[in-house]
Design a protein around this motif. Structure first.
Motif, PDB file in Angstrom:
ATOM      1  N   TRP A 136      10.883  13.427 -10.192  1.00  0.00           N
ATOM      2  CA  TRP A 136      10.334  14.140  -8.932  1.00  0.00           C
ATOM      3  C   TRP A 136      10.618  13.138  -7.819  1.00  0.00           C
ATOM      4  O   TRP A 136      10.138  11.640  -7.884  1.00  0.00           O
ATOM      5  CB  TRP A 136       8.883  14.164  -9.133  1.00  0.00           C
ATOM      6  CG  TRP A 136       8.313  14.751  -7.939  1.00  0.00           C
ATOM      7  CD1 TRP A 136       8.082  16.138  -7.708  1.00  0.00           C
ATOM      8  CD2 TRP A 136       7.226  14.393  -7.176  1.00  0.00           C
ATOM      9  NE1 TRP A 136       7.405  16.242  -6.456  1.00  0.00           N
ATOM     10  CE2 TRP A 136       6.705  15.307  -6.034  1.00  0.00           C
ATOM     11  CE3 TRP A 136       6.731  12.830  -6.801  1.00  0.00           C
ATOM     12  CZ2 TRP A 136       5.790  14.643  -4.989  1.00  0.00           C
ATOM     13  CZ3 TRP A 136       5.865  12.563  -5.857  1.00  0.00           C
ATOM     14  CH2 TRP A 136       5.329  13.506  -4.785  1.00  0.00           C
ATOM     15  N   ARG A 137      11.196  13.559  -6.669  1.00  0.00           N
ATOM     16  CA  ARG A 137      11.412  12.806  -5.485  1.00  0.00           C
ATOM     17  C   ARG A 137      12.403  11.504  -6.070  1.00  0.00           C
ATOM     18  O   ARG A 137      12.415  10.422  -5.538  1.00  0.00           O
ATOM     19  CB  ARG A 137      10.080  12.116  -4.862  1.00  0.00           C
ATOM     20  CG  ARG A 137       9.470  13.057  -3.864  1.00  0.00           C
ATOM     21  CD  ARG A 137       8.614  12.562  -3.095  1.00  0.00           C
ATOM     22  NE  ARG A 137       7.742  13.439  -2.308  1.00  0.00           N
ATOM     23  CZ  ARG A 137       6.980  13.435  -1.549  1.00  0.00           C
ATOM     24  NH1 ARG A 137       6.566  12.070  -1.125  1.00  0.00           N
ATOM     25  NH2 ARG A 137       6.296  14.347  -0.729  1.00  0.00           N
ATOM     26  N   ILE A 139      12.567   9.919  -8.787  1.00  0.00           N
ATOM     27  CA  ILE A 139      11.896   8.742  -9.673  1.00  0.00           C
ATOM     28  C   ILE A 139      11.723   9.364 -11.045  1.00  0.00           C
ATOM     29  O   ILE A 139      10.866  10.551 -11.090  1.00  0.00           O
ATOM     30  CB  ILE A 139      10.638   8.225  -9.052  1.00  0.00           C
ATOM     31  CG1 ILE A 139      10.948   7.877  -7.789  1.00  0.00           C
ATOM     32  CG2 ILE A 139       9.935   7.289  -9.942  1.00  0.00           C
ATOM     33  CD1 ILE A 139       9.448   7.381  -6.966  1.00  0.00           C
ATOM     34  N   ASP A 335       3.556   9.069   0.278  1.00  0.00           N
ATOM     35  CA  ASP A 335       4.617   8.302   0.463  1.00  0.00           C
ATOM     36  C   ASP A 335       4.467   6.872   0.208  1.00  0.00           C
ATOM     37  O   ASP A 335       5.600   6.289  -0.582  1.00  0.00           O
ATOM     38  CB  ASP A 335       5.005   8.344   2.032  1.00  0.00           C
ATOM     39  CG  ASP A 335       5.318  10.043   2.458  1.00  0.00           C
ATOM     40  OD1 ASP A 335       5.800  10.481   1.528  1.00  0.00           O
ATOM     41  OD2 ASP A 335       4.985  10.159   3.651  1.00  0.00           O
ATOM     42  N   VAL A 338       4.696   6.777  -3.581  1.00  0.00           N
ATOM     43  CA  VAL A 338       5.973   7.103  -4.332  1.00  0.00           C
ATOM     44  C   VAL A 338       6.828   5.664  -4.033  1.00  0.00           C
ATOM     45  O   VAL A 338       7.860   5.528  -5.033  1.00  0.00           O
ATOM     46  CB  VAL A 338       6.849   8.220  -3.551  1.00  0.00           C
ATOM     47  CG1 VAL A 338       8.219   8.075  -3.781  1.00  0.00           C
ATOM     48  CG2 VAL A 338       6.087   9.637  -3.971  1.00  0.00           C
ATOM     49  N   SER A 342       8.370   3.423  -7.246  1.00  0.00           N
ATOM     50  CA  SER A 342       9.679   3.482  -7.361  1.00  0.00           C
ATOM     51  C   SER A 342      10.316   2.077  -7.495  1.00  0.00           C
ATOM     52  O   SER A 342      11.502   1.648  -7.837  1.00  0.00           O
ATOM     53  CB  SER A 342      10.766   4.097  -6.144  1.00  0.00           C
ATOM     54  OG  SER A 342      10.214   3.687  -5.024  1.00  0.00           O
TER      55      SER A 342
END
Length: 362
Positions: A136-137, A139, A335, A338, A342
């Motif tokens: 997801w995104r 990652i 944000d 995430v 990551s």
């Protein structure tokens, strides 16, 4: 209490705005998935099952890309060759067991022990494969559970049911779900569930009570139906009523049996996810028993009435309700989360890209 004598810090950063709860969204449609499903089915038949590995990748890629959280869709990166290898290995083991049963009962027992010994390993590798190939995104997820714990949760603990006559089932299942959740990761972030053994016993107990009550009501309706048929004076009408009553009774019985497992799975979703977290972020699941039961029953009737062609539509209906009943309650900005998750994850899961998928599901 506010200190009015203290001068205000004009350069202090403003507090971050709270992120509202984020419901998952599911954009798949039955008609779109039907086209994928029918092509997958036909090609799997023509290739004697070989294409089924590519069919699984197509199906997962469609469902993952149709699932959205906070404006971003999930991704599936599974390798069909790895899936095919896993299926070949599993087919060889099952085939060897079936062949041993025809050759010698003793050899069949030996092969059964071998199968029992390798199934936890299959499940462990499958969990690693599934999470490593989910993202997801950008990652990836991963599973850090140890093989030793796989044997404890999938082989040793289930043996407790032999001496407890099944009463250890809620405990076994709770430990299995706790292992699955607590060893799952999203980048550097850790999943966890606080669902207790006691809560699983309450759920299984309530479900058992529901089954008993349903069985009693079903038995009473059957008795009234038979009594009403016996009250008729025409022997031909009596036989017809009994035949129709018997068919209706059997149909309702099988409908009840087929509804139990999906309903229990949905209730377990509520229990596990309402006690789940990802670092500081919480989750909620709002599956409603009545609505879920309605979807299950109408799906079963739709599949039966269409001779199986309604199956992809039924799967989409079920997935949409279960997925869109789930929400994430962020603690702060997603944000920032995430970005933190990551960090330093490039080497995470190194060496698992060639893992085989054995199609086990927990």
């Amino acid at each position: 209490m506010v200190d009015f004598n203290k001068p205000a810090d004009l350069f202090a950063p403003a507090p971050a705005a709270a992120t509202p709860p984020q419901y998952l969204k599911f954009h798949a449609s039955g008609s779109e998935y039907f086209r994928i499903w029918i092509v997958n089915l036909l090609l799997s038949i023509v290739t004697l099952g070989i294409y089924s590995a590519w069919a699984k990748v197509r199906r997962n890629q469609y469902f993952y890309s149709s699932t959205e959280l906070a404006g971003s869709s999930f991704e599936y990166h599974g390798n069909p060759i790895a899936i095919l290898k896993g299926r070949i290995v599993a087919a060889v083991v099952v085939g060897a067991y079936a062949f041993a049963g025809k050759v010698s009962p003793l050899l069949a027992v030996v092969m059964f022990v071998v199968m029992a010994a390798v199934i936890p390993w299959f499940i462990w590798r499958s969990l690693q494969f599934q999470l490593h190939n989910s993202a997801w995104r950008g990652i990836r997820f991963r599973f850090d559970g140890q093989l030793r714990d796989a044997y404890i949760n999938c082989l040793l603990r289930p043996l407790l049911n032999i001496v407890t006559f099944g009463l250890a089932t809620p405990y076994i299942y709770q430990r299995l779900k706790a292992w699955q959740f607590n060893e799952s990761r999203f980048g550097q972030a850790r999943f966890a569930t606080r669902a207790s053994v006691g809560s699983f016993y309450k759920l299984f107990g309530a479900f058992l009570l529901l089954g008993i009550v349903g069985g009693i009501v079903f038995g009473m309706l059957s008795a009234f139906m038979v009594a009403g048929s016996l009250a008729g004076r025409d022997p031909n009408a009596l036989n017809l009523n009994l035949s129709l009553g018997g068919m209706i009774t059997v149909a309702v019985f099988y409908l009840l049996i087929l509804s139990l497992a999906p309903l229990l799975i949905a209730l377990i979703q509520n229990l596990v996810w309402n006690n789940a977290s990802l670092d500081r972020h919480e989750f909620r699941s709002e599956v409603r028993t009545g609505r879920m039961l309605f979807i299950i029953v109408t799906n079963i009737l739709g599949v039966i009435c269409t001779l199986g062609l309604f199956l992809p539509f039924a799967q989409v209906r079920m997935m949409r309700y279960r997925i869109e009943s789930l929400m994430m309650i962020p603690e702060g900005s997603l944000d920032e989360f995430v970005a933190s998750a990551s960090a330093d994850v490039n080497a995470a899961g190194e060496g698992v890209s060639d893992f085989m998928d054995f199609d086990f599901s927990l």
